[in-house]
Design a protein around this motif. Sequence first.
Motif, PDB file in Angstrom:
ATOM      1  N   LEU A   1       0.983  -1.211  -0.029  1.00 51.90           N
ATOM      2  CA  LEU A   1       0.010   0.024  -0.125  1.00 51.90           C
ATOM      3  C   LEU A   1       0.789   1.260  -0.043  1.00 51.90           C
ATOM      4  N   PHE A   2       1.865   1.159   0.907  1.00 48.00           N
ATOM      5  CA  PHE A   2       2.804   2.507   0.816  1.00 48.00           C
ATOM      6  C   PHE A   2       3.525   2.443  -0.538  1.00 48.00           C
ATOM      7  N   LYS A   3       3.922   1.499  -1.020  1.00 45.64           N
ATOM      8  CA  LYS A   3       4.637   1.529  -2.473  1.00 45.64           C
ATOM      9  C   LYS A   3       3.691   2.079  -3.351  1.00 45.64           C
ATOM     10  N   THR A   4       2.381   1.656  -3.171  1.00 46.16           N
ATOM     11  CA  THR A   4       1.500   2.274  -4.304  1.00 46.16           C
ATOM     12  C   THR A   4       1.116   3.641  -4.260  1.00 46.16           C
ATOM     13  N   LEU A   5       0.817   4.154  -2.880  1.00 48.69           N
ATOM     14  CA  LEU A   5       0.636   5.474  -2.904  1.00 48.69           C
ATOM     15  C   LEU A   5       1.726   6.488  -2.601  1.00 48.69           C
ATOM     16  N   LEU A   6       2.769   6.203  -2.483  1.00 46.64           N
ATOM     17  CA  LEU A   6       3.874   7.185  -2.088  1.00 46.64           C
ATOM     18  C   LEU A   6       4.987   6.710  -2.876  1.00 46.64           C
ATOM     19  N   HIS A   7       5.412   8.039  -3.743  1.00 49.25           N
ATOM     20  CA  HIS A   7       6.655   7.969  -4.526  1.00 49.25           C
ATOM     21  C   HIS A   7       7.777   7.746  -3.832  1.00 49.25           C
ATOM     22  N   GLU A   8       8.116   8.565  -2.644  1.00 51.71           N
ATOM     23  CA  GLU A   8       9.174   8.289  -1.762  1.00 51.71           C
ATOM     24  C   GLU A   8       9.028   9.244  -0.610  1.00 51.71           C
ATOM     25  N   VAL A   9       9.601   9.010   0.460  1.00 52.18           N
ATOM     26  CA  VAL A   9       9.689   9.700   1.597  1.00 52.18           C
ATOM     27  C   VAL A   9      10.969   9.892   1.989  1.00 52.18           C
ATOM     28  N   ILE A  10      11.249  11.477   2.099  1.00 52.32           N
ATOM     29  CA  ILE A  10      12.641  11.908   2.073  1.00 52.32           C
ATOM     30  C   ILE A  10      12.954  12.433   3.589  1.00 52.32           C
ATOM     31  N   ILE A  11      13.863  11.755   4.285  1.00 51.85           N
ATOM     32  CA  ILE A  11      14.050  11.921   5.923  1.00 51.85           C
ATOM     33  C   ILE A  11      15.417  12.727   6.132  1.00 51.85           C
ATOM     34  N   HIS A  12      15.367  13.919   6.652  1.00 48.67           N
ATOM     35  CA  HIS A  12      16.485  14.718   6.676  1.00 48.67           C
ATOM     36  C   HIS A  12      17.355  14.446   8.066  1.00 48.67           C
ATOM     37  N   PRO A  13      18.623  14.738   7.884  1.00 46.90           N
ATOM     38  CA  PRO A  13      19.404  14.321   9.414  1.00 46.90           C
ATOM     39  C   PRO A  13      18.800  14.939  10.511  1.00 46.90           C
ATOM     40  N   HIS A  14      17.784  15.938  10.745  1.00 51.57           N
ATOM     41  CA  HIS A  14      17.506  16.484  11.904  1.00 51.57           C
ATOM     42  C   HIS A  14      16.014  16.334  12.025  1.00 51.57           C
ATOM     43  N   GLY A  15      15.606  15.206  11.409  1.00 53.36           N
ATOM     44  CA  GLY A  15      14.151  14.582  11.609  1.00 53.36           C
ATOM     45  C   GLY A  15      12.980  15.221  10.851  1.00 53.36           C
ATOM     46  N   LYS A  16      13.363  16.126   9.711  1.00 57.58           N
ATOM     47  CA  LYS A  16      12.195  16.531   9.093  1.00 57.58           C
ATOM     48  C   LYS A  16      12.024  15.609   7.833  1.00 57.58           C
ATOM     49  N   ILE A  17      10.732  15.744   7.616  1.00 56.27           N
ATOM     50  CA  ILE A  17      10.079  14.539   6.705  1.00 56.27           C
ATOM     51  C   ILE A  17       9.557  15.221   5.401  1.00 56.27           C
ATOM     52  N   ASP A  18      10.000  14.816   4.191  1.00 53.65           N
ATOM     53  CA  ASP A  18       9.298  15.307   2.945  1.00 53.65           C
ATOM     54  C   ASP A  18       8.671  14.307   2.334  1.00 53.65           C
ATOM     55  N   VAL A  19       7.001  14.315   2.151  1.00 53.66           N
ATOM     56  CA  VAL A  19       6.516  13.249   1.493  1.00 53.66           C
ATOM     57  C   VAL A  19       6.069  13.517  -0.091  1.00 53.66           C
ATOM     58  N   VAL A  20       6.622  12.737  -0.735  1.00 58.47           N
ATOM     59  CA  VAL A  20       6.125  12.907  -2.271  1.00 58.47           C
ATOM     60  C   VAL A  20       5.200  11.646  -2.711  1.00 58.47           C
ATOM     61  N   TYR A  21       3.987  12.044  -2.990  1.00 61.46           N
ATOM     62  CA  TYR A  21       2.974  11.119  -3.130  1.00 61.46           C
ATOM     63  C   TYR A  21       2.940  10.699  -4.609  1.00 61.46           C
ATOM     64  N   ALA A  22       2.464   9.648  -4.709  1.00 54.42           N
ATOM     65  CA  ALA A  22       2.652   8.935  -6.303  1.00 54.42           C
ATOM     66  C   ALA A  22       1.075   9.437  -7.068  1.00 54.42           C
ATOM     67  N   PHE A  23       0.586  10.172  -6.447  1.00 54.26           N
ATOM     68  CA  PHE A  23      -0.753  10.824  -6.918  1.00 54.26           C
ATOM     69  C   PHE A  23      -0.840  12.385  -7.023  1.00 54.26           C
ATOM     70  N   ALA A  24      -1.548  13.079  -7.744  1.00 49.10           N
ATOM     71  CA  ALA A  24      -1.732  14.456  -7.618  1.00 49.10           C
ATOM     72  C   ALA A  24      -2.645  14.890  -6.400  1.00 49.10           C
ATOM     73  N   GLU A  25      -2.125  15.595  -5.595  1.00 48.81           N
ATOM     74  CA  GLU A  25      -3.118  15.976  -4.454  1.00 48.81           C
ATOM     75  C   GLU A  25      -4.086  16.899  -4.937  1.00 48.81           C
ATOM     76  N   PRO A  26      -5.052  16.810  -4.229  1.00 51.88           N
ATOM     77  CA  PRO A  26      -6.176  17.784  -4.457  1.00 51.88           C
ATOM     78  C   PRO A  26      -5.949  19.006  -4.592  1.00 51.88           C
ATOM     79  N   GLY A  27      -6.657  19.750  -5.709  1.00 48.48           N
ATOM     80  CA  GLY A  27      -6.304  21.278  -5.764  1.00 48.48           C
ATOM     81  C   GLY A  27      -4.897  21.583  -6.544  1.00 48.48           C
ATOM     82  N   GLY A  28      -4.369  20.464  -6.983  1.00 44.85           N
ATOM     83  CA  GLY A  28      -3.104  20.664  -7.494  1.00 44.85           C
ATOM     84  C   GLY A  28      -1.821  20.945  -6.762  1.00 44.85           C
ATOM     85  N   LYS A  29      -1.987  20.673  -5.485  1.00 44.96           N
ATOM     86  CA  LYS A  29      -0.786  20.824  -4.661  1.00 44.96           C
ATOM     87  C   LYS A  29       0.265  19.563  -4.602  1.00 44.96           C
TER      88      LYS A  29
END
Length: 527
Positions: free
Chosen positions: A499-527
């Motif tokens: 499920l995670f592999k299908t819905l998420l393109h990748e999850v980028i984790i930074h050294p200080h704990g920040k998390i960037d989520v790249v979805y495998a689908f276009a977010e509502p509103g074009g975000k």
Amino acid sequence: MEIKTGLNKRLTVPAGMGRFLTLKEACIRWEEIMNRNTYAVYVRVSTEKDEQISSVENQIDICRNWLERNGFVWDEQCVYKDHGISGTVFIERHAIQRILAKAKRKEIDMVIFKSISRLARDLKDSLEIREVFIAHNVRIISVEEGYDSLQAGKNDMAFELWSLFSAQYSRTLSSSVSAALAAKVRRGEHIGKIPYGYDRVDGFLQINEKEANVVRQIYSWYVNNGWGFRRITHELNRFNIPTKEKNKWQVTSVQRLIQNPIYCGDFILNQFSKVKAEGKKKQIRNPRQKWIVFKDHHVPIVSRTMWEKANSDHIKDQKHAITPWNDLRGVCKCSECGCNMVIIQSKRKLADGSKKQYNYLKCSAYRRSGEKHGCVNHYPIFYEDVRQFLIERLKEKGKSITFNFVNDMEQRKQRQIKQLQKQLKQLEMKKKNLLNVLLEKLISKEEFEEKRMELDEHIHQLEAEISELSQKEYPHKQICNVQQAFEAMDSEQRDLHQLFKTLLHEVIIHPHGKIDVVYAFAEPGGK
């Protein structure tokens, strides 16, 4: 007026052409037009040896001779080469994949090769390739066997028989090579990659004392000091001790060194074998019953007692924890180096004397080689916290999704293809400009050939990527299926990896704990 081309196609000559050309000239002109870029010449060599590399030119000459004898105009741009790739694999041969893609797009009418063994050495692959060509009205020519699908028809058995012989030859050759290698081992010679701690002299292993001392130290740290693989790896890198290839040590290389029986003087033959799956070859470990063990094959570096102690179940139980299940494997990436984030286990003693286990996410490069030689040590971030965070984010997104998930994936694919095609046009333009530079004598002929080959290689790589993307299909699914995927996160289901592999393109984790989520689908509103 109609004329018949060399491809048995009837074409109408424009009326205007007849006023300027004779009928014979018009026929020649149409033949040239039809033959230009309508065929593909396929050549393949399985190794990079000089004698096989030279056979590329031989294959091209044979195909060119057939084409010119049959009235075709030679075009070097129609040659597709697979270098150093076995005929028993299919997916990894990018040149044949590009030809198949062109056939499906109706861009070629004929494919020619020296022999069926060049096309494939696997019966299934050979028949599948032929089926695609026949289905798209592409003529198949095998010069050596004299096979022509235009004359043989769709159900001719000759092609199947020659394909079977090619496949059997490959298996027979493999058995002969294996028997010859086994004979060398029985004579005390060594085959394969030279292990750390040894040199190979006249086919026999001899101890490299400088490296052998490192091997003995590793076994001592592991058995006598009780150190684990990771600590030994960090210690080796701290002292700048190089590996055989002058690289940095990794956890897996230390683990394999300790578990390899070659260091107590034994050599194992037939421990691994290659099998074909989904058009690719992969290496698997054979069951122990198939292993051929040559005891006391060469001079050992450590005693048999030391090796057996290092590989005893008692020490393994002490040092090797069971790898925890990771739903986020292949999804979470390190922001610094792009490697996968993996789970690192840690235990802490509580005030009541009990122990509690924690699962942290760490960069795999850091885990293998440490901070100095691998990557950075990320701020401690709990696996369960990241997993729960992603579940909540996806559930929130799922409430407002009102689009077809598969259509979005198809659009993403088309955008990628468009970008690659743009790069391809730029390279082709560079290639044309390169000829002008040569004609103006701004570069030498040798520099021209070197640059042209470099551009050709890059062009072929881009064509392979475009072909691979073009063949990727997304079956039609209704939006309800995607909604069901989101609803699955509300259930008690623990395995959410797919499920995670299908819905998420990748999850980028930074050294200080920040998390960037790249979805495998276009977010509502074009975000």
